[in-house]
Design an enzyme around this catalytic site. Structure first.
Site, PDB file in Angstrom:
ATOM      1  CB  THR A  18       0.459   3.902  15.494  1.00 21.26           C
ATOM      2  OG1 THR A  18       1.474   3.305  14.698  1.00 21.26           O
ATOM      3  CG2 THR A  18       1.054   4.336  16.812  1.00 21.26           C
ATOM      4  CB  SER A 113      -3.360  12.483  13.527  1.00 22.66           C
ATOM      5  OG  SER A 113      -2.648  13.281  14.429  1.00 22.66           O
ATOM      6  CG  ASP A 280      -5.809  14.141  16.167  1.00 21.58           C
ATOM      7  OD1 ASP A 280      -4.700  14.640  15.962  1.00 21.58           O
ATOM      8  OD2 ASP A 280      -5.960  13.020  16.679  1.00 21.58           O
ATOM      9  CG  ASP A 282      -3.601  13.670  19.179  1.00 24.60           C
ATOM     10  OD1 ASP A 282      -3.039  14.341  18.302  1.00 24.60           O
ATOM     11  OD2 ASP A 282      -3.922  12.474  19.013  1.00 24.60           O
ATOM     12  CD  GLU A 364       3.303   8.237  21.831  1.00 22.73           C
ATOM     13  OE1 GLU A 364       3.710   7.153  21.405  1.00 22.73           O
ATOM     14  OE2 GLU A 364       2.334   8.842  21.354  1.00 22.73           O
ATOM     15  CB  SER A 366       5.584  11.618  18.067  1.00 21.22           C
ATOM     16  OG  SER A 366       4.668  11.031  18.990  1.00 21.22           O
ATOM     17  CE  LYS A 377      -0.665  11.424  20.087  1.00 14.60           C
ATOM     18  NZ  LYS A 377      -1.583  10.319  19.833  1.00 14.60           N
TER      19      LYS A 377
HETATM   20  C1  VG1 Z   1       3.069   8.362  15.225  1.00 13.75           C
HETATM   21  C2  VG1 Z   1       3.939   8.694  16.417  1.00 13.75           C
HETATM   22  C3  VG1 Z   1       3.330   8.137  17.689  1.00 13.75           C
HETATM   23  C4  VG1 Z   1       1.901   8.656  17.838  1.00 13.75           C
HETATM   24  C5  VG1 Z   1       1.112   8.311  16.594  1.00 13.75           C
HETATM   25  C6  VG1 Z   1      -0.301   8.828  16.633  1.00 13.75           C
HETATM   26  O1  VG1 Z   1       3.004   6.953  15.062  1.00 13.75           O
HETATM   27  O2  VG1 Z   1       5.232   8.163  16.236  1.00 13.75           O
HETATM   28  O3  VG1 Z   1       4.120   8.493  18.783  1.00 13.75           O
HETATM   29  O4  VG1 Z   1       1.285   8.098  18.968  1.00 13.75           O
HETATM   30  O5  VG1 Z   1       1.754   8.865  15.442  1.00 13.75           O
HETATM   31  O6  VG1 Z   1      -0.351  10.186  16.857  1.00 13.75           O
HETATM   32  P1  VG1 Z   1       3.884   6.147  13.979  1.00 13.75           P
HETATM   33  O7  VG1 Z   1       3.427   4.731  14.074  1.00 13.75           O
HETATM   34  O8  VG1 Z   1       3.650   6.814  12.648  1.00 13.75           O
HETATM   35  O9  VG1 Z   1       5.305   6.361  14.383  1.00 13.75           O
HETATM   36  V1  VG1 Z   1      -1.584  11.067  16.154  1.00 13.75           V
HETATM   37  O10 VG1 Z   1      -1.445  12.586  16.692  1.00 13.75           O
HETATM   38  O11 VG1 Z   1      -1.382  10.718  14.608  1.00 13.75           O
HETATM   39  O12 VG1 Z   1      -3.066  10.352  16.681  1.00 13.75           O
HETATM   40 CO    CO Z   2      -2.933  13.645  16.434  1.00 12.74          CO
END
Ligand code: VG1
Ligand code: CO
Length: 542
Positions: A18, A113, A280, A282, A364, A366, A377
């Site tokens: 992701t 992150s 990080d 965001d 989002e 999250s 973000k």
């Molecule tokens: C999670 C969140 C998603 C976000 C991603 C990266 O992904 O659900 O909304 O964009 O983390 O955020 P996943 O695939 O685990 O659901 V960050 O702050 O880790 O760069």
């Molecule tokens: Co992050």
């Protein structure tokens, strides 16, 4: 300068998820692992793109060492300039801002992150393109292809690079600038907001904040901007020193991991706004006094009051939300008569819409929100946006959100995570669910009628790319919705995310976790979660 071509063999697990490539730190420390992936990023770029590279990270274990390797590889690969944050620090939004300010060709952020940091925890590498956005799906596919074919990487010997001091030096023909990680970001925030007004708000006591940096990268940013520049009380920023293991904590800004802040916000000493940041920088958690602002609601409230934010003084052109995010912002968009786009999870899908000017605000569920000032973000930006609204409205956080619910109705929303599942069982469960979808409409589950069900597919209206299945949605009578998807950021096993949403027009106050508990049981029955995974309950509810 001696450019060495080092023979290597491909690793079969370098497909970005992701948000970049995340693996156990020890995997990344294995000889060639980091080098292979970074070389694959460079190989995926066109030769004319080897101009300026921005580099930084969230300060986790192995950050500084990895940054030195990347500087040496960038020099060997013919980049003309590398701009690195001092101590190899750059928050994700600050890296995006720097790429844009410099007109750089891209940037690398070393971060996993919210995943914990340390030798026995996680590490990650993210790549952003020339507009400062996370590499779009087409680019990550190219990087993955390069990683499968790779047989060599290029590097120069490290002459003893010191990234802990501001400096400019040369590595062969490459100029390396070690810069202050906060300066450029602060200047950008000054253009987005009215700092004089915020300063007055802090000076006369109408504004107050507690910002928990969770020992990750935002500490220096929040200290400088909130305390030094805007005059928030000394000590408003806590856990402000970035630590390699984030102090042993989990820098995930949710109700479970920011429990100390949640407790503080319930006391008599609570400030107007409480916020916590992820590794990080965001994503962010927002709290009022004794009140939690759901991220989907935060996005909707920001959209409704956007004109109060100097950056959006001319109004919004459009908004976007990721598919699992609640539909609250859609109601605001309809009232404003602007489009609301629905994208797959992950910020990379917002980049094109922002570049095209189709949207200037997105978010989002999250805990991530951002505007068109960067292509990521942005946690601290969101805090400044909320402080701006609170100052202008002269209302506490809960009053602002409750007014919003009275006007638009409320999407009662929460997420159930089933963490640490056996990956095969989780995949089998999802496949069985997908197979069952065509037969679901019209059937009943625990007394509820299913109106529709399907996998979510996205067609990017800007570049025309189609993305594969990005999760399953089930629509129930009465406006309830269940979303299922597997996380793409974990490093072991699988995490199933179940998103629960219902719409209420009533003014009666409800606790979102409690109100959605029955829907959570429906979700579990419908997908046979216990049967496939052996789990009767989620491990985390947010
Ligand atoms: C999670 C969140 C998603 C976000 C991603 C990266 O992904 O659900 O909304 O964009 O983390 O955020 P996943 O695939 O685990 O659901 V960050 O702050 O880790 O760069
Ligand atoms: Co992050």
């Amino acid at each position: 300068m001696n450019i060495r071509t080092v023979k290597t063999t491909a690793f079969d697990d370098q497909a970005p998820g992701t948000s970049g490539l995340r693996r156990r730190t020890r995997r990344f420390m294995q000889p060639g692992y980091l080098e292979n992936f970074v070389q694959s990023i460079f190989d995926a770029m066109a030769p004319h793109e080897r101009g300026t590279l921005v580099l930084g990270g969230d300060g986790r274990f192995h950050n500084l060492e990895a940054a030195r390797v990347i500087v040496c590889m960038a020099a060997a690969n013919g980049f003309s300039r590398v701009v690195v944050g001092k101590d190899a620090l750059l928050s994700t939004p600050a890296a995006s801002a720097l790429i844009r300010a410099l007109g750089a060709d891209g940037g690398i952020v070393l971060s996993a992150s919210h995943n914990p940091g340390g030798a026995d925890a996680d590490f990650g590498v993210k790549f952003n393109n020339a507009s400062g956005a996370p590499a779009p799906a087409a680019t990550t596919r190219r990087i993955e292809e390069c990683s499968r074919r790779i047989d060599r990487y290029l590097v120069v010997d490290d002459p003893g690079i010191d990234l802990r001091r501001l400096a400019t030096f040369r590595l062969g023909t490459t100029r390396v600038d070690v810069v202050d990680p906060v300066d450029g970001y602060e200047q950008l925030m000054q253009r987005c907001f009215d700092f004089d007004r915020l300063r007055r708000g802090f000076a006369d006591g109408r504004l107050s904040v507690c910002f928990d940096a969770m020992h990750a990268v935002t500490g220096p940013y929040a200290r400088r901007i909130l305390e030094d520049t805007l005059g928030a009380a000394q000590g408003s920023v806590v856990n402000a020193t970035p630590l390699p293991d984030f102090g042993g904590a989990h820098p995930d800004p949710n109700l479970a991991h920011a429990a100390a802040l949640v407790r503080h916000m319930r006391t008599d000493d609570a400030p107007l706004l409480g916020a916590a940041s992820d590794g990080d920088g965001d994503r962010n958690l927002l709290l009022g006094r004794g009140f939690f602002v759901g991220p989907s609601d935060s996005l909707a409230v920001l959209a409704a009051h956007a004109r109060r934010i100097p950056q959006f003084a001319a109004g919004l052109t459009g908004v976007a939300r990721s598919m699992p995010t609640s539909r609250a912002v859609g109601l605001v968009a309809a009232a404003l008569e602007i489009p609301c786009f629905e994208t797959p999870t992950g910020w990379k899908y917002f980049g094109n819409l922002l570049d095209a000017g189709s949207i200037n605000l997105c978010g989002e569920e999250s805990f991530g929100t951002g505007g068109d000032h960067v292509r990521e973000k942005d946690g601290l930006w969101t805090v400044l946006a909320w402080l701006t609204l609170l100052e202008a409205a002269n209302q506490p956080v809960d009053a602002l959100v409750k007014d919003h619910w009275r006007r638009f109705g409320r999407h009662v929303y929460c997420r159930h995570d089933y963490e640490g599942l056996d990956a095969d069982s989780a995949r089998t469960m999802m496949s069985a669910l997908v197979e069952s979808l065509p037969a679901l409409p019209g059937t009943r589950v625990e007394g509820r009628v299913i109106e529709g069900a399907g996998e979510f597919h996205y067609h990017d209206p800007v570049d025309g790319t189609d993305s594969g299945a990005e999760g399953v949605q089930v629509f129930l009578a009465g406006g309830e919705r269940i979303v299922y998807r597997l996380s793409g950021t974990g490093t072991r096993g699988a995490t199933l995310r179940v998103y629960l949403e219902q719409f209420r027009e009533t003014r009666r106050e409800v606790d979102a976790l409690r109100a959605n508990a029955p829907l959570g049981r429906v979700a579990s029955t419908l997908a046979g979660i216990a049967r496939f995974t052996g789990r009767r309950r989620p491990t985390l509810r947010t």
